[in-house]
Design a protein around this motif. Structure first.
Motif, PDB file in Angstrom:
ATOM      1  N   THR A  33       3.775  -5.528  13.796  1.00 38.70           N
ATOM      2  CA  THR A  33       3.513  -4.602  12.397  1.00 38.70           C
ATOM      3  C   THR A  33       4.210  -3.563  12.483  1.00 38.70           C
ATOM      4  O   THR A  33       5.009  -3.404  13.405  1.00 38.70           O
ATOM      5  CB  THR A  33       2.072  -3.934  13.293  1.00 38.70           C
ATOM      6  OG1 THR A  33       1.003  -5.009  13.823  1.00 38.70           O
ATOM      7  CG2 THR A  33       1.498  -3.373  12.685  1.00 38.70           C
ATOM      8  N   HIS A  34       3.983  -3.283  10.865  1.00 32.30           N
ATOM      9  CA  HIS A  34       5.270  -2.322  10.377  1.00 32.30           C
ATOM     10  C   HIS A  34       4.646  -1.097  10.572  1.00 32.30           C
ATOM     11  O   HIS A  34       3.357  -1.161   9.312  1.00 32.30           O
ATOM     12  CB  HIS A  34       6.148  -2.582   9.237  1.00 32.30           C
ATOM     13  CG  HIS A  34       7.452  -4.015   9.439  1.00 32.30           C
ATOM     14  ND1 HIS A  34       8.177  -3.847  10.343  1.00 32.30           N
ATOM     15  CD2 HIS A  34       6.552  -4.953   9.608  1.00 32.30           C
ATOM     16  CE1 HIS A  34       8.369  -5.492  10.644  1.00 32.30           C
ATOM     17  NE2 HIS A  34       8.098  -5.955   9.858  1.00 32.30           N
ATOM     18  N   ARG A  35       4.826   0.196  10.727  1.00 28.88           N
ATOM     19  CA  ARG A  35       4.004   1.347  10.675  1.00 28.88           C
ATOM     20  C   ARG A  35       5.627   1.654   9.301  1.00 28.88           C
ATOM     21  O   ARG A  35       6.441   2.560   9.835  1.00 28.88           O
ATOM     22  CB  ARG A  35       3.844   2.070  11.042  1.00 28.88           C
ATOM     23  CG  ARG A  35       3.080   1.086  12.106  1.00 28.88           C
ATOM     24  CD  ARG A  35       2.252   2.438  12.616  1.00 28.88           C
ATOM     25  NE  ARG A  35       1.107   1.622  13.803  1.00 28.88           N
ATOM     26  CZ  ARG A  35       0.347   0.677  13.899  1.00 28.88           C
ATOM     27  NH1 ARG A  35       0.015   0.846  12.731  1.00 28.88           N
ATOM     28  NH2 ARG A  35      -0.092   0.294  14.877  1.00 28.88           N
ATOM     29  N   PHE A  36       5.106   2.376   7.617  1.00 27.37           N
ATOM     30  CA  PHE A  36       5.645   3.077   6.815  1.00 27.37           C
ATOM     31  C   PHE A  36       6.027   4.147   7.272  1.00 27.37           C
ATOM     32  O   PHE A  36       4.767   5.258   7.379  1.00 27.37           O
ATOM     33  CB  PHE A  36       5.405   2.476   5.338  1.00 27.37           C
ATOM     34  CG  PHE A  36       5.786   1.500   5.156  1.00 27.37           C
ATOM     35  CD1 PHE A  36       6.912   1.165   5.371  1.00 27.37           C
ATOM     36  CD2 PHE A  36       4.738   0.691   5.797  1.00 27.37           C
ATOM     37  CE1 PHE A  36       7.348  -0.664   5.622  1.00 27.37           C
ATOM     38  CE2 PHE A  36       5.243  -1.045   5.568  1.00 27.37           C
ATOM     39  CZ  PHE A  36       6.497  -1.770   5.005  1.00 27.37           C
ATOM     40  N   ALA A  37       6.354   5.216   7.857  1.00 31.91           N
ATOM     41  CA  ALA A  37       6.538   6.848   7.657  1.00 31.91           C
ATOM     42  C   ALA A  37       6.167   7.356   6.383  1.00 31.91           C
ATOM     43  O   ALA A  37       5.688   9.085   6.525  1.00 31.91           O
ATOM     44  CB  ALA A  37       7.736   7.221   8.168  1.00 31.91           C
TER      45      ALA A  37
END
Length: 185
Positions: A33-37
């Protein structure tokens, strides 16, 4: 003292062995899972529209200018050179608002942006009358909204709304629309 999971009377040893055999090829999942800042990018058109709306509100509405209108009683304003009877018509409810803007929960800066957007939309769609619901609350917007509207050159009249449109918590405004050839005859 720890309980031995194998000592549970409900599950037999054969069932436990069968379970272990059935999951023998299982492996741990890799977390992908990618979490974008950063926030997602806003399109150029939306950004331009927001900037234009903000510039219009800054140009027309000033907190420093305080017009000579009574915002503590019944709000009543007709621009100089216009028929004074417009205020009475607004009070009686002769004009039905084409658009309604609800400013509940907004601060002064956001309210300025929304007022500029309302007037722009009225001119764009050729709406003559609009209702601005500011609420009563802490009386901040109740006093500021009429002061802002008086400063806009396209607002020709304003009056506290009749009860069916919000009473003391709203104002009806009339917008100066460009005259077309049909109406000049």
């Amino acid at each position: 003292m720890k309980k031995d999971p194998l000592s549970n009377a409900d599950i037999s040893i054969d069932d436990i062995d069968m379970f272990r055999q059935s999951i023998s090829g299982a492996r741990v999942f890799k977390q992908d899972t990618h979490r974008f800042a950063n926030k997602p990018k806003i399109s150029q058109a939306k950004l331009f529209a927001q900037q234009k709306k903000q510039q219009q509100s800054e140009f027309f509405f000033s907190d420093e200018y305080v017009p000579d209108i009574d915002t503590h009683g019944t709000v009543n304003y007709v621009r100089e050179g216009e028929d004074r009877f417009l205020a009475k018509q607004l009070r009686r409810g002769d004009f039905i608002p084409d658009l309604t803007l609800d400013l509940h929960g907004l601060n002064k800066e956001l309210a300025k942006d929304e007022l500029a957007g309302l007037i722009h939309e009225c001119k764009k769609k050729h709406y003559y009358c609009a209702c601005v619901v500011h609420g009563i609350g802490g009386h901040i917007l109740r006093h500021k909204v009429p002061q802002y509207l008086v400063q806009h050159p396209d607002v020709i009249a304003m009056h506290q709304a009749p009860l069916e449109y919000g009473g003391k918590g709203a104002v009806l405004i009339l917008i100066n629309l460009p005259q077309s050839d049909e109406f000049r005859r």
